[in-house]
Design a protein around this motif. Structure first.
Motif, PDB file in Angstrom:
ATOM      1  N   ASN A  81     137.215  55.492 -41.122  1.00  0.00           N
ATOM      2  CA  ASN A  81     136.107  55.876 -40.252  1.00  0.00           C
ATOM      3  C   ASN A  81     136.474  55.729 -38.781  1.00  0.00           C
ATOM      4  O   ASN A  81     137.341  54.922 -38.405  1.00  0.00           O
ATOM      5  N   MET A 141     127.763  51.154 -35.671  1.00  0.00           N
ATOM      6  CA  MET A 141     127.656  52.069 -36.813  1.00  0.00           C
ATOM      7  C   MET A 141     128.694  51.767 -37.884  1.00  0.00           C
ATOM      8  O   MET A 141     128.349  51.594 -39.054  1.00  0.00           O
ATOM      9  N   THR A 142     129.952  51.737 -37.530  1.00  0.00           N
ATOM     10  CA  THR A 142     130.994  51.393 -38.503  1.00  0.00           C
ATOM     11  C   THR A 142     131.568  50.004 -38.238  1.00  0.00           C
ATOM     12  O   THR A 142     132.148  49.402 -39.136  1.00  0.00           O
ATOM     13  N   TYR A 146     127.516  50.544 -43.827  1.00  0.00           N
ATOM     14  CA  TYR A 146     126.804  51.601 -43.109  1.00  0.00           C
ATOM     15  C   TYR A 146     125.296  51.398 -43.129  1.00  0.00           C
ATOM     16  O   TYR A 146     124.591  51.846 -42.228  1.00  0.00           O
ATOM     17  N   HIS A 147     124.764  50.685 -44.157  1.00  0.00           N
ATOM     18  CA  HIS A 147     123.318  50.491 -44.214  1.00  0.00           C
ATOM     19  C   HIS A 147     122.859  49.329 -43.332  1.00  0.00           C
ATOM     20  O   HIS A 147     121.663  49.096 -43.204  1.00  0.00           O
ATOM     21  N   ASN A 193     123.875  49.159 -40.080  1.00  0.00           N
ATOM     22  CA  ASN A 193     124.216  49.534 -38.715  1.00  0.00           C
ATOM     23  C   ASN A 193     123.018  49.378 -37.782  1.00  0.00           C
ATOM     24  O   ASN A 193     121.861  49.493 -38.185  1.00  0.00           O
ATOM     25  N   THR A 244     126.234  61.518 -46.617  1.00  0.00           N
ATOM     26  CA  THR A 244     127.245  60.641 -46.024  1.00  0.00           C
ATOM     27  C   THR A 244     127.137  60.569 -44.506  1.00  0.00           C
ATOM     28  O   THR A 244     128.008  59.991 -43.863  1.00  0.00           O
ATOM     29  N   LEU A 286     126.144  59.323 -40.901  1.00  0.00           N
ATOM     30  CA  LEU A 286     125.811  58.046 -40.270  1.00  0.00           C
ATOM     31  C   LEU A 286     124.951  58.223 -39.024  1.00  0.00           C
ATOM     32  O   LEU A 286     124.164  57.343 -38.677  1.00  0.00           O
ATOM     33  N   LYS A 287     125.109  59.350 -38.346  1.00  0.00           N
ATOM     34  CA  LYS A 287     124.390  59.556 -37.100  1.00  0.00           C
ATOM     35  C   LYS A 287     123.938  61.007 -36.998  1.00  0.00           C
ATOM     36  O   LYS A 287     124.755  61.911 -36.929  1.00  0.00           O
ATOM     37  N   TYR A 343     130.049  61.211 -39.666  1.00  0.00           N
ATOM     38  CA  TYR A 343     130.010  60.983 -41.110  1.00  0.00           C
ATOM     39  C   TYR A 343     130.782  59.720 -41.462  1.00  0.00           C
ATOM     40  O   TYR A 343     131.690  59.306 -40.738  1.00  0.00           O
ATOM     41  N   ASP A 344     130.435  59.160 -42.604  1.00  0.00           N
ATOM     42  CA  ASP A 344     131.251  58.104 -43.195  1.00  0.00           C
ATOM     43  C   ASP A 344     132.471  58.795 -43.799  1.00  0.00           C
ATOM     44  O   ASP A 344     132.364  59.511 -44.798  1.00  0.00           O
TER      45      ASP A 344
END
Length: 328
Positions: free
Chosen positions: A70, A76-77, A87-88, A90, A235, A237-238, A253-254
């Motif tokens: 990533n 976030m990561t 990721y959950h 963040n 997937t 993330l933002k 994305y992850d």
């Protein structure tokens, strides 16, 4: 190419054309040449097409092993201290930017001097900026200070931080695998297409091609972007936002999840095809072998009948040996 290996949109489109068209064109040409040179029958063409398709499938499985990690994005990561986070868990906000009153729906990434990407200069806690446009440099970024392993300056530049050199090398491996897999697939394309003409009666060939195209569009061409898009969206993330305040395109994305979903879904959908292909090959082999054997038996019977008829005709010809013998 964009999300996994950090390539730009323009470069990705260019590389797709350069790495896909030549091997596919060469594969289609060589597939037809091989079929003509070795005078492949329908059974040999079926076997050749199946083997090439399976080699392409097996080659594509190597893509699972050449992915990139990533992007290192604070909140976030990784945490603002630089430690990996799920990721959950963040969170874009931290004590270092709590006084800035930043918007969470903005995506204007900056690359910190410590190698960590921040969603915006505000979320990096930057106080001042120098320059204009792409050359803007932000200074006094307080969020860089909380990373204890960093002792350099607290500046940041526009754009995400580039990925590692290992990722660049993996992208080369990805491109090579893509070229080889596309070549194998195209090599069996011509024999596969010829099966459509050889397996149906002459008066039904046009209908067979039309139905084949229709089924391909209905089962693959139309629904594939829907379910692939839905799976890939899981997937993200933002998410970006539109001018109306609604959800826009995915900004980040992850990478690991994106790779497994994108490649895994294609592998799962293609897997059962080979089981159907084996059944199809056995049916073709059985049908045409029986047909050839019947043709051979009919040919022998016809030859025997012709021989017998020739003998009968010969007996009735004037001047034949049988007539001579009788006269003697």
């Amino acid at each position: 190419m964009e999300q996994q290996y950090g390539q730009s949109t323009s470069k990705s489109n260019f590389l797709i054309g350069v790495t896909s068209l030549p091997p596919v064109g060469l594969g289609i040409f060589l597939g037809g040449l091989i079929m003509k040179k070795y005078k492949m029958g329908i059974i040999a063409a079926t076997k050749f097409s199946f083997i090439m398709s399976f080699l392409s499938y097996a080659t594509s499985m190597l893509h699972f092993f050449v992915g990139c990690d990533n992007h290192v994005v604070a909140g976030m990561t990784v945490s603002y201290e630089g430690n990996p986070i799920p990721y959950h868990n963040n969170s874009l906000f931290s004590e270092c930017n709590s006084h800035c009153k930043c918007a969470s729906n903005v995506w204007d990434p900056v690359c910190g001097a410590n190698g960590i990407t921040y969603v915006s200069a505000c979320l990096a806690g930057c106080g001042t900026s120098v320059g204009h446009g792409k050359n803007t440099v932000f200074h006094n970024c307080t969020c860089l200070e909380i990373n204890r392993s960093w002792t350099g300056n607290n500046s940041a530049t526009l754009g995400q931080c580039p990925k590692s050199d290992d990722c660049s090398m993996n992208f080369i491996y990805y491109t090579v695998i893509q070229v080889i897999g596309g070549f194998f697939y195209a090599l069996g394309a011509t024999p596969s297409y010829m099966l459509t003409f050889r397996c149906v009666q002459p008066e039904l060939k046009a209908l067979a091609v039309g139905l084949f195209t229709l089924v391909m569009r209905m089962l693959a061409g139309i629904p594939a972007p829907v379910y692939f898009g839905a799976a890939i969206d899981k997937t993200c993330l933002k998410w970006g936002s539109t001018s109306c305040g609604k959800r826009g395109a995915c900004r980040l994305y992850d990478s690991n999840a994106n790779r497994y979903v994108y490649l895994g879904l294609g592998a799962i959908l293609r897997g059962p095809y080979f089981l159907v292909g084996i059944i199809f090959y056995r049916l073709i082999k059985k049908h045409f072998q029986n047909k050839n054997s019947r043709s051979l038996e009919n040919g022998q019977e016809d030859a025997a009948m012709n021989k017998e008829d020739n003998c009968k005709v010969k007996e009735h010809l004037p001047g034949s040996d049988a007539e001579n013998e009788s006269s003697i």
